[in-house]
Design an enzyme around this catalytic site. Structure first.
Site, short mmCIF file in Angstrom:
data_model
loop_
_atom_site.label_atom_id
_atom_site.label_comp_id
_atom_site.label_asym_id
_atom_site.label_seq_id
_atom_site.Cartn_x
_atom_site.Cartn_y
_atom_site.Cartn_z
N GLU A 80 0.92 -15.22 -1.11
CA GLU A 80 -0.52 -15.24 -0.80
C GLU A 80 -1.26 -16.30 -1.60
OE1 GLU A 80 -0.97 -11.06 -2.38
OE2 GLU A 80 -2.87 -11.87 -3.03
N ASP A 138 2.57 -3.72 -5.40
CA ASP A 138 1.95 -5.03 -5.57
C ASP A 138 1.54 -5.23 -7.03
OD1 ASP A 138 0.63 -7.41 -5.31
OD2 ASP A 138 -0.87 -6.70 -3.88
N GLU A 165 5.87 -6.88 -4.62
CA GLU A 165 5.03 -8.03 -4.24
C GLU A 165 4.48 -8.76 -5.46
OE1 GLU A 165 2.33 -7.05 -1.09
OE2 GLU A 165 0.74 -8.35 -1.85
N HIS A 170 -0.42 -11.78 4.70
CA HIS A 170 -1.37 -11.22 3.74
C HIS A 170 -2.71 -11.11 4.45
CE1 HIS A 170 -4.41 -11.57 0.44
NE2 HIS A 170 -3.57 -10.71 -0.13
CA CA Z 1 -1.10 -8.83 -2.85
#
Ligand code: CA
Length: 387
Positions: A252, A200, A226, A302
């Site tokens: 997200e 991420d 991500e 998320h």
């Molecule tokens: Ca994230």
């Protein structure tokens, strides 16, 4: 039945250690719960995404802007309420904090609907396609320490998360491409060759740096990459997806059906990550889920925040139709933060105990079965941690 009050509870405590992701380090954990009261004594709980001072701003929107619009309305009219609030806020913010605030209220209205019907949320949504979901444990947060120490820490922490029984794990990056690739190698070393890990970036790269890191992650057989780049950069996402083998994940920071339509039409995501506590609540999540599936894009929600958000997501993941389906179908996972979070572990009168479930149930968590969200926050706990 009438809505009589909307109360926003912003809770906060100092973390035992400083944690970070690519955008900032932080020392405190915040959560923002929304409580909708009715004249018949039924109370619904929801949660708004947004930490720290963002939660305080959202608290004002919930109590001072949204509450006066919906007082006296029937809580079962949640779609009417959603559109009344959104239409009046449209001129002042179609994304971001107004939507985060509306999300908490909408989730609480669904909780009320479940309590009135005496049915769990997943049944209001059409039933459970699965009675448990695999859980991935994320950790490997950044710390303000030298990269050499961070590499050793990430390797050990990744091994530890695997040993706790999680189905997969996820790490943060954000030191710059060269060091980030070293961190990813350390995580691969820690979990071994036969375990899925994700990466991420919290949108810290330029497209060219993301290509470089993404190629290295492909070689390490990481499962997804991500938020590699800024969420506004639709062309960049499309380019990354076309040029990289690794799955590109994100979403997200996207809101409502109109934002998601644009995002999906760019074809830049392999995996969509809608945040129900931000994009507009359960009502809007269902429309976004339908859009994702209409674009044949798999969804892994998320998840961030307290036990209220975790319970909400367990119901949504249970009720998510298989895409594309099969004898051994691809399954969504529950995102679970393995770092210190009292609002998730200690908020409820009967804790969800996700970590215990993961250990006992081969990496899976069961879906709550009580009416609505199926969780009851402890009021003494809320009072204790009130900001
Ligand atoms: Ca994230």
């Amino acid at each position: 039945m009438k809505i009589t009050r909307i109360t926003s509870h912003v809770l906060r405590y100092a973390l035992p250690e400083t944690l970070g992701y690519s955008q900032q380090y932080y020392d405190a954990r915040t959560t923002h719960l929304v409580e909708v009261s009715t004249d018949e004594g039924i109370t619904g709980w929801g949660e708004c995404f947004g930490p720290g001072t963002i939660a305080l701003a959202n608290q004002t929107i919930v109590e001072k802007v949204i509450q006066p619009l919906v007082l006296g309305m029937n809580p079962m009219d949640r779609d009417v309420i959603w559109h009344k609030v959104y239409n009046l806020l449209r001129d002042h913010g179609q994304k971001g904090m107004p939507l985060q605030s509306l999300s908490g209220v909408d989730i609480a209205l669904w909780d009320i609907a479940g309590k009135i019907a005496n049915l769990p949320l997943y049944q209001l949504l059409g039933g459970a396609h699965r009675d448990s979901v695999p859980v991935y444990g994320y950790g490997m947060m950044l710390r303000p320490e030298p990269v050499r120490e961070l590499r050793a820490r990430f390797r050990d922490e990744a091994a530890h998360i695997r040993s706790m029984g999680f189905a997969a794990t996820k790490m943060k990056v954000g030191l710059g491409p060269q060091d980030d690739i070293l961190l990813a190698k350390a995580v691969r070393e820690g979990v071994g060759d036969d375990f899925a890990f994700m990466v991420d970036a919290n949108h810290c790269y330029t497209t060219s740096d993301a290509l470089r890191v993404g190629r290295a992650l492909s070689e390490l057989d990481a499962y997804w990459f991500e938020e590699p780049i800024a969420p506004e950069d639709r062309d960049g996402y499309r380019e990354l997806r076309a040029r990289l083998d690794i799955n590109i994940a994100g979403g997200e920071a996207e809101f409502n059906r109109w934002g998601w339509r644009e995002l999906l039409e760019c074809r830049g995501l392999d995996i969509a990550q809608p945040e129900v506590c931000a994009l507009g609540g359960i009502s809007e999540y269902l429309r976004v889920l339908a859009l994702c599936h209409a674009h044949h894009t798999p969804v892994v929600n998320h998840v961030w925040g307290s036990a209220v958000a975790v319970a909400t997501n367990l119901h949504l993941l249970a009720a998510m139709p298989p895409l594309p389906g099969g004898l051994h179908p691809w399954e969504p996972m529950l995102e679970f933060d393995t770092t210190h979070n009292a609002f998730r572990d200690e908020l409820l009168r009967e804790p969800l105990d996700i970590q215990g479930q993961v250990w006992r149930q081969a990496g899976r968590a069961s879906i709550p079965s009580g009416p609505g969200l199926g969780v009851e926050p402890d009021r003494a706990f809320i009072e204790h941690y009130k900001n």
